[in-house]
Design a protein around this motif. Structure first.
Motif, mmCIF file in Angstrom:
data_model
loop_
_atom_site.group_PDB
_atom_site.id
_atom_site.type_symbol
_atom_site.label_atom_id
_atom_site.label_comp_id
_atom_site.label_asym_id
_atom_site.label_seq_id
_atom_site.Cartn_x
_atom_site.Cartn_y
_atom_site.Cartn_z
ATOM 1 N N ALA A 190 -38.179 44.116 22.773
ATOM 2 C CA ALA A 190 -37.636 42.905 23.405
ATOM 3 C C ALA A 190 -38.754 41.907 23.297
ATOM 4 N N ALA A 191 -39.952 42.351 23.239
ATOM 5 C CA ALA A 191 -40.983 40.905 23.131
ATOM 6 C C ALA A 191 -40.852 40.584 21.842
ATOM 7 N N VAL A 192 -40.750 41.807 21.015
ATOM 8 C CA VAL A 192 -40.764 41.083 19.393
ATOM 9 C C VAL A 192 -39.565 39.914 19.171
ATOM 10 N N ARG A 193 -38.545 40.286 19.802
ATOM 11 C CA ARG A 193 -37.301 39.674 19.537
ATOM 12 C C ARG A 193 -37.632 38.203 20.199
ATOM 13 N N GLN A 194 -38.322 37.735 21.310
ATOM 14 C CA GLN A 194 -38.861 36.816 21.808
ATOM 15 C C GLN A 194 -39.765 36.047 20.992
ATOM 16 N N ILE A 195 -40.726 36.789 20.472
ATOM 17 C CA ILE A 195 -41.735 36.227 19.845
ATOM 18 C C ILE A 195 -41.191 35.676 18.318
ATOM 19 N N ALA A 196 -40.188 36.520 17.787
ATOM 20 C CA ALA A 196 -39.809 36.103 16.582
ATOM 21 C C ALA A 196 -38.890 34.830 16.654
ATOM 22 N N HIS A 197 -38.252 34.561 17.819
ATOM 23 C CA HIS A 197 -37.462 33.536 18.165
ATOM 24 C C HIS A 197 -38.245 32.280 18.333
ATOM 25 N N ARG A 198 -39.307 32.477 18.967
ATOM 26 C CA ARG A 198 -40.394 31.647 19.227
ATOM 27 C C ARG A 198 -40.951 31.192 18.082
ATOM 28 N N ALA A 199 -41.567 31.774 17.110
ATOM 29 C CA ALA A 199 -41.953 31.590 15.818
ATOM 30 C C ALA A 199 -41.229 31.048 14.890
ATOM 31 N N ARG A 200 -39.882 31.281 14.757
ATOM 32 C CA ARG A 200 -38.753 30.760 14.034
ATOM 33 C C ARG A 200 -38.635 29.284 14.387
ATOM 34 N N VAL A 201 -38.515 29.084 15.626
ATOM 35 C CA VAL A 201 -38.425 27.499 16.165
ATOM 36 C C VAL A 201 -39.482 26.866 15.707
ATOM 37 N N HIS A 202 -40.614 27.331 15.863
ATOM 38 C CA HIS A 202 -42.052 26.740 15.281
ATOM 39 C C HIS A 202 -42.257 26.483 14.042
#
Length: 307
Positions: free
Chosen positions: A162-174
């Motif tokens: 779940a944490a990885v999904r959030q990190i992936a989304h944040r990194a993708r937007v960045h």
């Protein structure tokens, strides 16, 4: 205990040899992939090679009978090694003299043909990845470039899925907000590079101004060892005169670096500078000139990058 009941050494040296051979075979089969993972995380071929050496040492101590997916397991080890090195590199870069650029890699033509891979290892993209936190960078690379599932990535970075999904989304937007513009056709790229090379070789400022985008940026990395601008040089009017003086002291050779066009500048037969070129809509928009000798040691050999 009688002599006949004494425990005996049941270790089979041939079996040990078989296990070593199996470990070696698996590592060699995935080595190019592991190097690419480490390089995309570190931006340094030398540090990527060191991470692979540590991966190999740990891999030889693993009981292969307990490994369900050797590729995934090796990627996990490499990711953890690269993460440790990435944190050290970030501290080193804080005291780096002048702009820091990734270590250029001479790449085979098939790397350029893999558009997604070429984009992910381009100088421009690696500089975007530099703006991510270490774990964000690892998650982005493993998910967006290598398409690992979230469970695999979670094991590699010691986070929950779940944490990885959030990190992936944040990194993708960045990354999306900063990534280079769209892809350019091979023909357009080649034509622009040839025009750029001719303009430098003739020292023709007008030709240079014609091929340079008005907002072109030149970054030079000397690492405090070779002469280089300590700040980005911005704008065609400022960049053109710098390039116009090059042909008087060096010879130029076109090549592929990090999956994209580049020029190798040689002085007395030795590589002096590697200049990666970013092209958008037929114009040169970014120039990345690496002069630091420590970053040019891999340039005499073709590097295999794989997804």
């Amino acid at each position: 205990m009688s002599e006949h009941s004494k425990p005996t050494d049941t270790a089979d040296p041939l079996a040990d040899g078989d296990r070593t051979d199996a470990a070696t075979e698996a590592f060699v089969a995935h080595r190019n992939l592991l190097f690419t993972v480490a390089y995309e995380m570190l931006g340094s071929a030398a540090d990527a090679e060191d991470a692979l050496q540590e991966t190999w040492l740990r891999w030889t101590g693993v009981d292969l009978d307990t490994v369900r997916d050797q590729r995934s397991y090796l990627v996990r080890i490499t990711t953890r090694q690269a993460l440790g090195r990435l944190r050290t590199l970030r501290r080193r870069k804080e005291s780096y003299v002048g702009p820091w650029l990734p270590e250029p890699l001479l790449t085979a033509p098939d790397v350029a043909e893999d558009v997604e891979l070429a984009d992910s290892v381009s100088m421009a993209m690696l500089l975007v990845l530099e703006t991510l936190q270490p774990t964000e960078r690892a998650v982005f690379v493993l998910r967006e470039v290598f398409d690992l599932d979230y469970d695999e990535i979670a094991e590699a970075v010691d986070k929950s899925p779940a944490a990885v999904r959030q990190i992936a989304h944040r990194a993708r937007v960045h990354v999306a907000a900063r990534r280079p513009r769209g892809a350019v056709s091979a023909t357009e790229t080649q034509n622009a590079l040839q025009a750029f090379q001719r303009a430098i070789e003739t020292g023709d400022l007008q030709r240079l101004l014609d091929i340079l985008a008005p907002d072109v940026v030149l970054l030079t990395d000397g690492g405090g060892v070779k002469q280089a601008a300590l700040e980005p040089i911005m704008g065609a009017e400022a960049v053109a005169p710098v390039l116009g003086r090059i042909s008087a002291v060096v010879s130029l050779q076109s090549t592929q670096v990090n999956g994209y066009p580049a020029l190798v500048l040689r002085m007395g037969g030795e590589i002096d500078t590697v200049m990666a070129v970013r092209i958008d809509e037929g114009l040169i928009t970014g120039l990345y000139a690496v002069r630091n000798p420590e970053k040019l040691s891999h340039m005499e050999q073709e590097t295999a990058l794989r997804r």
